[in-house]
Scaffold this motif. Structure first.
Motif, PDB file in Angstrom:
ATOM      1  N   ARG A 176       9.009 -14.856  -3.806  1.00 45.74           N
ATOM      2  CA  ARG A 176       7.680 -15.176  -3.260  1.00 45.74           C
ATOM      3  C   ARG A 176       7.793 -16.037  -2.008  1.00 45.74           C
ATOM      4  N   ARG A 177       8.771 -16.944  -1.985  1.00 45.90           N
ATOM      5  CA  ARG A 177       9.013 -17.741  -0.787  1.00 45.90           C
ATOM      6  C   ARG A 177       9.412 -16.831   0.369  1.00 45.90           C
ATOM      7  N   LEU A 178      10.290 -15.867   0.089  1.00 49.73           N
ATOM      8  CA  LEU A 178      10.725 -14.930   1.114  1.00 49.73           C
ATOM      9  C   LEU A 178       9.579 -14.032   1.581  1.00 49.73           C
ATOM     10  N   LEU A 179       8.680 -13.669   0.669  1.00 50.44           N
ATOM     11  CA  LEU A 179       7.523 -12.847   1.048  1.00 50.44           C
ATOM     12  C   LEU A 179       6.665 -13.570   2.089  1.00 50.44           C
ATOM     13  N   GLU A 180       6.549 -14.886   1.971  1.00 50.13           N
ATOM     14  CA  GLU A 180       5.752 -15.666   2.923  1.00 50.13           C
ATOM     15  C   GLU A 180       6.325 -15.605   4.327  1.00 50.13           C
ATOM     16  N   GLU A 181       7.652 -15.509   4.451  1.00 39.47           N
ATOM     17  CA  GLU A 181       8.272 -15.457   5.786  1.00 39.47           C
ATOM     18  C   GLU A 181       8.607 -14.036   6.235  1.00 39.47           C
ATOM     19  N   TYR A 182       8.361 -13.071   5.364  1.00 39.31           N
ATOM     20  CA  TYR A 182       8.672 -11.671   5.663  1.00 39.31           C
ATOM     21  C   TYR A 182       7.760 -11.121   6.740  1.00 39.31           C
ATOM     22  N   GLN A 183       8.377 -10.539   7.775  1.00 37.91           N
ATOM     23  CA  GLN A 183       7.615  -9.876   8.852  1.00 37.91           C
ATOM     24  C   GLN A 183       8.302  -8.567   9.182  1.00 37.91           C
ATOM     25  N   PRO A 184       7.735  -7.458   8.696  1.00 38.20           N
ATOM     26  CA  PRO A 184       8.382  -6.146   8.926  1.00 38.20           C
ATOM     27  C   PRO A 184       8.390  -5.741  10.386  1.00 38.20           C
TER      28      PRO A 184
ATOM     29  N   LEU B  60      14.740  -8.553   0.706  1.00 31.08           N
ATOM     30  CA  LEU B  60      15.153  -9.408  -0.405  1.00 31.08           C
ATOM     31  C   LEU B  60      16.655  -9.301  -0.645  1.00 31.08           C
ATOM     32  N   GLY B  61      17.155  -8.072  -0.661  1.00 31.25           N
ATOM     33  CA  GLY B  61      18.581  -7.858  -0.879  1.00 31.25           C
ATOM     34  C   GLY B  61      19.439  -8.542   0.162  1.00 31.25           C
ATOM     35  N   SER B  62      18.971  -8.573   1.409  1.00 33.09           N
ATOM     36  CA  SER B  62      19.734  -9.233   2.470  1.00 33.09           C
ATOM     37  C   SER B  62      19.768 -10.747   2.285  1.00 33.09           C
ATOM     38  N   HIS B  63      18.891 -11.259   1.409  1.00 30.35           N
ATOM     39  CA  HIS B  63      18.872 -12.686   1.088  1.00 30.35           C
ATOM     40  C   HIS B  63      19.409 -12.951  -0.323  1.00 30.35           C
ATOM     41  N   GLY B  64      20.082 -11.962  -0.887  1.00 26.52           N
ATOM     42  CA  GLY B  64      20.731 -12.147  -2.180  1.00 26.52           C
ATOM     43  C   GLY B  64      19.840 -11.998  -3.392  1.00 26.52           C
ATOM     44  N   VAL B  65      18.640 -11.447  -3.218  1.00 22.89           N
ATOM     45  CA  VAL B  65      17.724 -11.248  -4.345  1.00 22.89           C
ATOM     46  C   VAL B  65      17.658  -9.757  -4.645  1.00 22.89           C
ATOM     47  N   GLU B  66      18.116  -9.372  -5.822  1.00 22.12           N
ATOM     48  CA  GLU B  66      18.065  -7.976  -6.240  1.00 22.12           C
ATOM     49  C   GLU B  66      16.638  -7.611  -6.627  1.00 22.12           C
TER      50      GLU B  66
ATOM     51  N   ASN C 123       0.806  -1.217   0.000  1.00 19.37           N
ATOM     52  CA  ASN C 123       0.000   0.000   0.000  1.00 19.37           C
ATOM     53  C   ASN C 123       0.837   1.264   0.000  1.00 19.37           C
ATOM     54  N   TRP C 124       1.997   1.222   0.626  1.00 15.02           N
ATOM     55  CA  TRP C 124       2.818   2.421   0.785  1.00 15.02           C
ATOM     56  C   TRP C 124       4.248   2.160   0.323  1.00 15.02           C
ATOM     57  N   PRO C 125       4.889   3.163  -0.285  1.00 19.92           N
ATOM     58  CA  PRO C 125       6.259   2.994  -0.772  1.00 19.92           C
ATOM     59  C   PRO C 125       7.252   2.538   0.297  1.00 19.92           C
ATOM     60  N   TYR C 126       7.114   3.020   1.536  1.00 18.05           N
ATOM     61  CA  TYR C 126       8.085   2.613   2.558  1.00 18.05           C
ATOM     62  C   TYR C 126       7.988   1.108   2.840  1.00 18.05           C
ATOM     63  N   GLN C 127       6.788   0.523   2.718  1.00 21.42           N
ATOM     64  CA  GLN C 127       6.633  -0.915   2.915  1.00 21.42           C
ATOM     65  C   GLN C 127       7.352  -1.691   1.817  1.00 21.42           C
ATOM     66  N   ALA C 128       7.235  -1.202   0.596  1.00 23.23           N
ATOM     67  CA  ALA C 128       7.911  -1.839  -0.528  1.00 23.23           C
ATOM     68  C   ALA C 128       9.424  -1.727  -0.386  1.00 23.23           C
TER      69      ALA C 128
END
Length: 69
Positions: free
Chosen positions: A61-69, A23-29, A11-16
């Motif tokens: 997408r796998r990382l999104l499932e475990e992502y918790q801001p 993602l970058g911290s897990h090697g995904v650009e 919803n908001w740019p800061y969340q993205a």
């Protein structure tokens, strides 16, 4: 040559941006699109997209499932 694919929509740019950093911290650009169009556009919620290379989409997408801001 790979294209880009949507790894997540927020919803908001800061969340993205936070997810992009995760993602970058897990090697995904990743890159963030639509930071200026977050909100309403002709009555529809547009959101801010996080884009990755197509070959990284499954991992993102796998990382999104475990992502918790």
């Amino acid at each position: 040559m790979s294209g880009l694919a949507v790894a997540g929509r927020f919803n908001w740019p800061y969340q993205a941006e936070l997810f992009r950093l995760f993602l970058g911290s897990h090697g995904v650009e990743a890159v963030v699109f639509d930071t200026q169009s977050a909100g309403y556009s002709e009555g529809a919620l547009v959101g801010t997209r996080v884009m990755v290379l197509e070959e990284d989409l499954d991992e993102a997408r796998r990382l999104l499932e475990e992502y918790q801001p």
